[in-house]
Every structure is written in structure tokens, then in C-alpha cells.
Motif scaffolding. Structure first.
Motif, PDB file in Angstrom:
ATOM      1  N   LEU A   1       0.860  -1.143  -0.018  1.00 41.05           N
ATOM      2  CA  LEU A   1       0.007   0.042   0.056  1.00 41.05           C
ATOM      3  C   LEU A   1       0.983   1.235   0.031  1.00 41.05           C
ATOM      4  O   LEU A   1       0.466   2.285  -0.644  1.00 41.05           O
ATOM      5  N   GLU A   2       2.034   1.343   0.871  1.00 44.71           N
ATOM      6  CA  GLU A   2       2.917   2.332   0.885  1.00 44.71           C
ATOM      7  C   GLU A   2       3.478   2.504  -0.604  1.00 44.71           C
ATOM      8  O   GLU A   2       3.706   3.706  -0.895  1.00 44.71           O
ATOM      9  N   THR A   3       3.986   1.393  -1.042  1.00 39.73           N
ATOM     10  CA  THR A   3       4.601   1.664  -2.561  1.00 39.73           C
ATOM     11  C   THR A   3       3.633   2.099  -3.583  1.00 39.73           C
ATOM     12  O   THR A   3       3.848   3.028  -4.282  1.00 39.73           O
ATOM     13  N   GLU A   4       2.317   1.699  -3.639  1.00 37.32           N
ATOM     14  CA  GLU A   4       1.228   2.295  -4.447  1.00 37.32           C
ATOM     15  C   GLU A   4       1.195   3.842  -4.323  1.00 37.32           C
ATOM     16  O   GLU A   4       0.793   4.436  -5.119  1.00 37.32           O
ATOM     17  N   LEU A   5       1.026   4.157  -2.943  1.00 39.27           N
ATOM     18  CA  LEU A   5       0.728   5.789  -2.675  1.00 39.27           C
ATOM     19  C   LEU A   5       1.933   6.594  -2.731  1.00 39.27           C
ATOM     20  O   LEU A   5       1.941   7.640  -2.810  1.00 39.27           O
ATOM     21  N   GLY A   6       3.161   5.724  -2.651  1.00 34.08           N
ATOM     22  CA  GLY A   6       4.466   6.481  -3.032  1.00 34.08           C
ATOM     23  C   GLY A   6       4.899   7.302  -1.684  1.00 34.08           C
ATOM     24  O   GLY A   6       5.404   8.240  -1.833  1.00 34.08           O
ATOM     25  N   CYS A   7       4.081   6.880  -0.399  1.00 35.42           N
ATOM     26  CA  CYS A   7       4.673   7.545   0.644  1.00 35.42           C
ATOM     27  C   CYS A   7       4.997   6.531   1.993  1.00 35.42           C
ATOM     28  O   CYS A   7       3.979   5.464   1.744  1.00 35.42           O
ATOM     29  N   VAL A   8       5.372   7.117   3.019  1.00 32.16           N
ATOM     30  CA  VAL A   8       5.458   6.406   4.187  1.00 32.16           C
ATOM     31  C   VAL A   8       4.218   6.518   5.094  1.00 32.16           C
ATOM     32  O   VAL A   8       3.937   7.578   5.327  1.00 32.16           O
ATOM     33  N   LEU A   9       3.425   5.532   5.329  1.00 27.26           N
ATOM     34  CA  LEU A   9       2.177   5.668   6.134  1.00 27.26           C
ATOM     35  C   LEU A   9       2.483   5.448   7.763  1.00 27.26           C
ATOM     36  O   LEU A   9       1.888   5.836   8.578  1.00 27.26           O
ATOM     37  N   LEU A  10       3.397   4.342   8.107  1.00 24.12           N
ATOM     38  CA  LEU A  10       3.617   3.761   9.434  1.00 24.12           C
ATOM     39  C   LEU A  10       5.462   4.114   9.634  1.00 24.12           C
ATOM     40  O   LEU A  10       6.119   3.798   8.987  1.00 24.12           O
ATOM     41  N   LEU A  11       5.667   4.495  10.844  1.00 20.71           N
ATOM     42  CA  LEU A  11       6.828   4.571  11.253  1.00 20.71           C
ATOM     43  C   LEU A  11       7.042   3.420  12.326  1.00 20.71           C
ATOM     44  O   LEU A  11       6.424   3.252  13.300  1.00 20.71           O
ATOM     45  N   ARG A  12       7.997   2.361  11.680  1.00 15.29           N
ATOM     46  CA  ARG A  12       7.971   1.410  12.471  1.00 15.29           C
ATOM     47  C   ARG A  12       9.249   1.179  13.781  1.00 15.29           C
ATOM     48  O   ARG A  12      10.243   1.804  13.378  1.00 15.29           O
ATOM     49  N   SER A  13       8.851   0.589  14.788  1.00 15.53           N
ATOM     50  CA  SER A  13       9.807   0.367  15.717  1.00 15.53           C
ATOM     51  C   SER A  13       9.806  -0.841  16.690  1.00 15.53           C
ATOM     52  O   SER A  13       8.855  -1.544  16.271  1.00 15.53           O
ATOM     53  N   PRO A  14      10.564  -1.416  17.376  1.00 17.71           N
ATOM     54  CA  PRO A  14      10.698  -2.701  17.905  1.00 17.71           C
ATOM     55  C   PRO A  14       9.500  -2.672  18.819  1.00 17.71           C
ATOM     56  O   PRO A  14       8.947  -3.856  19.245  1.00 17.71           O
ATOM     57  N   THR A  15       8.881  -1.334  19.335  1.00 16.73           N
ATOM     58  CA  THR A  15       7.708  -1.478  20.196  1.00 16.73           C
ATOM     59  C   THR A  15       6.374  -1.329  19.392  1.00 16.73           C
ATOM     60  O   THR A  15       5.436  -1.505  20.204  1.00 16.73           O
ATOM     61  N   GLY A  16       6.278  -1.093  18.399  1.00 19.44           N
ATOM     62  CA  GLY A  16       5.238  -0.913  17.710  1.00 19.44           C
ATOM     63  C   GLY A  16       5.153   0.030  16.297  1.00 19.44           C
ATOM     64  O   GLY A  16       6.233   0.191  15.819  1.00 19.44           O
ATOM     65  N   VAL A  17       4.175   0.749  16.093  1.00 15.44           N
ATOM     66  CA  VAL A  17       4.373   1.508  14.946  1.00 15.44           C
ATOM     67  C   VAL A  17       3.615   2.964  15.472  1.00 15.44           C
ATOM     68  O   VAL A  17       3.119   3.136  16.248  1.00 15.44           O
ATOM     69  N   ALA A  18       4.090   4.073  14.432  1.00 15.96           N
ATOM     70  CA  ALA A  18       3.357   5.182  14.911  1.00 15.96           C
ATOM     71  C   ALA A  18       2.780   5.656  13.632  1.00 15.96           C
ATOM     72  O   ALA A  18       3.648   5.588  12.361  1.00 15.96           O
ATOM     73  N   LEU A  19       1.639   6.587  13.370  1.00 15.40           N
ATOM     74  CA  LEU A  19       1.328   6.922  12.107  1.00 15.40           C
ATOM     75  C   LEU A  19       2.142   8.354  11.666  1.00 15.40           C
ATOM     76  O   LEU A  19       2.260   9.160  12.568  1.00 15.40           O
ATOM     77  N   THR A  20       2.553   8.352  10.383  1.00 10.05           N
ATOM     78  CA  THR A  20       2.906   9.624   9.847  1.00 10.05           C
ATOM     79  C   THR A  20       1.843  10.457   9.522  1.00 10.05           C
ATOM     80  O   THR A  20       0.604  10.066   9.329  1.00 10.05           O
ATOM     81  N   PRO A  21       2.049  11.762   9.166  1.00 10.77           N
ATOM     82  CA  PRO A  21       0.895  12.500   8.743  1.00 10.77           C
ATOM     83  C   PRO A  21       0.053  12.103   7.533  1.00 10.77           C
ATOM     84  O   PRO A  21      -1.226  12.296   7.502  1.00 10.77           O
TER      85      PRO A  21
END
Length: 311
Positions: free
Chosen positions: A39-59
Motif C-alpha cells: 500500500l505504501e508503494t502504491e501511494l508513494g509515501c510512508v504511512l507508518l513509522l516502525r519500531s521494535p515496540t510498535g508503529v506510529a502514524l505519519t501525517p
């Protein structure tokens, strides 16, 4: 973008954790991660910031989350209105032996999610009818196994499984790593009643390999097959990796073609409800076992290794 992918994204966005989102969606984590990455590839942008504890939403992720929730709610309302207008629908599903056990729970949940107003009837068939009522017109779609006479019947394979011979654990052949049909030429095999699909009968009684007529006891269910081996010392076949009663073993047959777990329906039946069932079943299979590695292992009895023939 598919609605299914948006549902995946919304689950991750709300759980902020891929593992919890996968559990909520009743799927495994790897295909969920791949879907979000695509989905991120199709939209051409990062949607989630991944970390060992979970994820966070980008704008961009926050915006997509808001829009996706609104779109999915609208789709659900539209589906409910169309369903109410069309009235209740009924789908009769035929199952054969253990076919529905392998992934029936996930399939039932996924189908209810897509068709909440549908009434599902289940009809279980014994081993004398490999189409599970499909050919007789008793069911709309079937979860069954090959091979059988598929004239007029369409099939979609879900899983291919190797086959082994079931023996008592005290049988001299039960400790081999593999066997050939020729190793069992002098044994008594169970057989199915007269009139059973000849393609099906020949495969599961081993007659397809040597052309011999079997003279063992007649059986109609998987349980009868196993009890016939346990009590009478007959031999028969079953897919590898399934549960066995104590006292029985299954040894791989190295010269038997695999059996496929399939969805089957009548060629002439083009109803959307049938097509939807097929697509949902395929999706459940991919998310449950994306590598096609099988659906479980025997927890009782024993399964010999899939090595060379020791005959």
C-alpha cells in the motif's frame, strides 16, 4: 486500493502494532506486513513509522486512516442496504471428512464478515461421495479432496498434500521411512461401497497404482477407515500430517501423487455468491498458510519421515 487492504491498514493504525492487528484480523503477521508495504508503494509515501515496540502514524498515515474509516463505513452501509433489498440468501456448503477442519474456523469468520446477512448451511458427506453433495445438487459449493470425476465441476486448489499408508504401529512396515505401493501388494485394503466414484475409489484404495481389485472391508467414513486398520490390520491411505489414534502410524508413499484440498462448484453456476466464497476461501488460505507449508502435524500416533523407500 482494495477495501480489504484498507481494512488491514485501519486495523494497524488503530492497534499501532502489527501483531495485535494480525490477531484482530484473524491472520498471520507476514502477509499483513506485506500488504501494508505494498500500500505504501502504491501511494508513494510512508504511512507508518516502525519500531521494535510498535508503529506510529505519519501525517500521511493519519489522513489515510481518517479517509479509510469513512470509506469503509460507507461500503458497509451500502452492502447492508443492498442485502436488505435483495432479502436473505442461503449458501449450502458441502464438506468431506476433515476438509472443513483444516481452516473452517477462519473461513467461517471471514465469510460472515463479508456476508453478514447470508444464511450458511453445512452438509457433511461420507467418503462415498467425493463431491460432498455437489453432483447431486444438494450443495452449492464444496470443500473436498481430489482426485475424483470432475465432469461439469470446476475446482480451485487450496493445498496439495502428500499421501501415506496407515498401518498399526506393530506392523513390520510401520517403521520404514517410506514405502512403495508394490510393498503393499499382498496386503488387504479397505474399499468403498459399489457405485463410489471410480477415480476416487482407485486413488484412495491404491488400485490406481497396480490395477488390483481390493477385497478388504467396506468403509464409508474416515473413522471407519482408521478403525479397520486398527482392528483388522488392513491398510489404507490418508494425507500426511493429520491426527491419528494411538496405535496407528502413517508412512509416506513415495510413488503416490499428492491429493489436493479444493473448493468445488458446478461449472454452470455463475452466481456471485459462489465466486465470493471461492475468493474468500483463497484469501483465508493465503493468510493462514502463506508459504503453503501445510495445516498442522499429527499430535497422536506417529508419522514416519518422508524419506526414501526402504522396500
Amino acid at each position: 486500493m482494495e477495501l480489504r487492504t484498507l481494512r488491514y491498514f485501519v486495523a494497524v493504525a488503530e492497534e499501532l502494532h502489527f501483531g495485535r492487528a494480525a490477531a484482530r484480523l484473524r491472520m498471520t503477521q507476514p502477509p499483513l506486513s506485506r500488504a501494508i508495504k505494498q500500500l505504501e508503494t502504491e501511494l508513494g509515501c510512508v504511512l507508518l513509522l516502525r519500531s521494535p515496540t510498535g508503529v506510529a502514524l505519519t501525517p500521511a498515515g493519519v489522513l489515510l486512516h481518517e479517509e479509510a474509516r469513512a470509506l469503509l463505513a460507507q461500503a458497509d452501509r451500502m452492502r447492508a442496504r443492498v442485502t436488505d433489498l435483495a432479502g436473505p440468501v442461503t449458501l449450502t456448503v458441502g464438506t468431506l471428512a476433515d476438509s472443513v477442519v483444516q481452516f473452517g474456523t477462519r473461513l467461517a469468520a471471514a465469510y460472515r464478515e463479508h456476508h453478514p446477512g447470508a444464511r450458511i448451511l453445512i452438509r457433511e458427506s461420507d467418503l462415498t461421495d467425493p463431491t460432498a453433495g455437489l453432483r447431486a445438487g444438494l450443495v452449492d459449493v464444496a470443500l473436498t479432496r481430489t482426485p475424483f470425476d470432475d465432469t461439469g465441476i470446476a475446482t480451485r486448489p487450496l493445498l496439495s498434500e502428500r499421501v501415506g499408508v496407515v498401518l498399526r504401529t506393530d506392523d513390520p512396515l510401520a517403521h520404514r521411512d517410506g514405502l512403495l505401493l508394490a510393498d503393499l501388494a499382498e496386503r488387504r485394503w479397505f474399499r468403498f461401497p459399489d457405485g463410489t466414484d471410480p477415480v476416487w475409489h482407485a486413488y484412495w484404495t491404491g488400485a490406481a497404482g497396480d490395477g488390483r481389485r481390493r477385497d478388504g472391508p467396506v468403509v464409508r467414513t474416515a473413522r471407519e477407515c482408521l478403525q479397520s486398520v486398527l482392528w483388522n490390520g488392513t491398510v489404507g491411505l490418508m494425507p500426511l500430517g493429520h491426527d491419528l489414534p494411538d496405535g496407528l502410524s502413517v508412512v509416506p508413499l513415495t510413488d503416490m501423487a499428492p491429493s489436493a484440498l479444493v473448493i468445488a462448484w458446478r461449472d454452470a453456476d455463475t452466481r456471485p455468491l459462489i465466486g465470493s466464497f471461492v475468493r474468500i476461501a483463497e484469501s483465508v488460505h493465503r493468510t493462514t498458510d502463506p508459504a503453503g507449508a501445510g495445516w498442522g502435524r499429527a499430535t497422536r500416533g506417529s508419522v514416519r519421515g518422508a524419506g526414501r523407500s526402504s522396500g
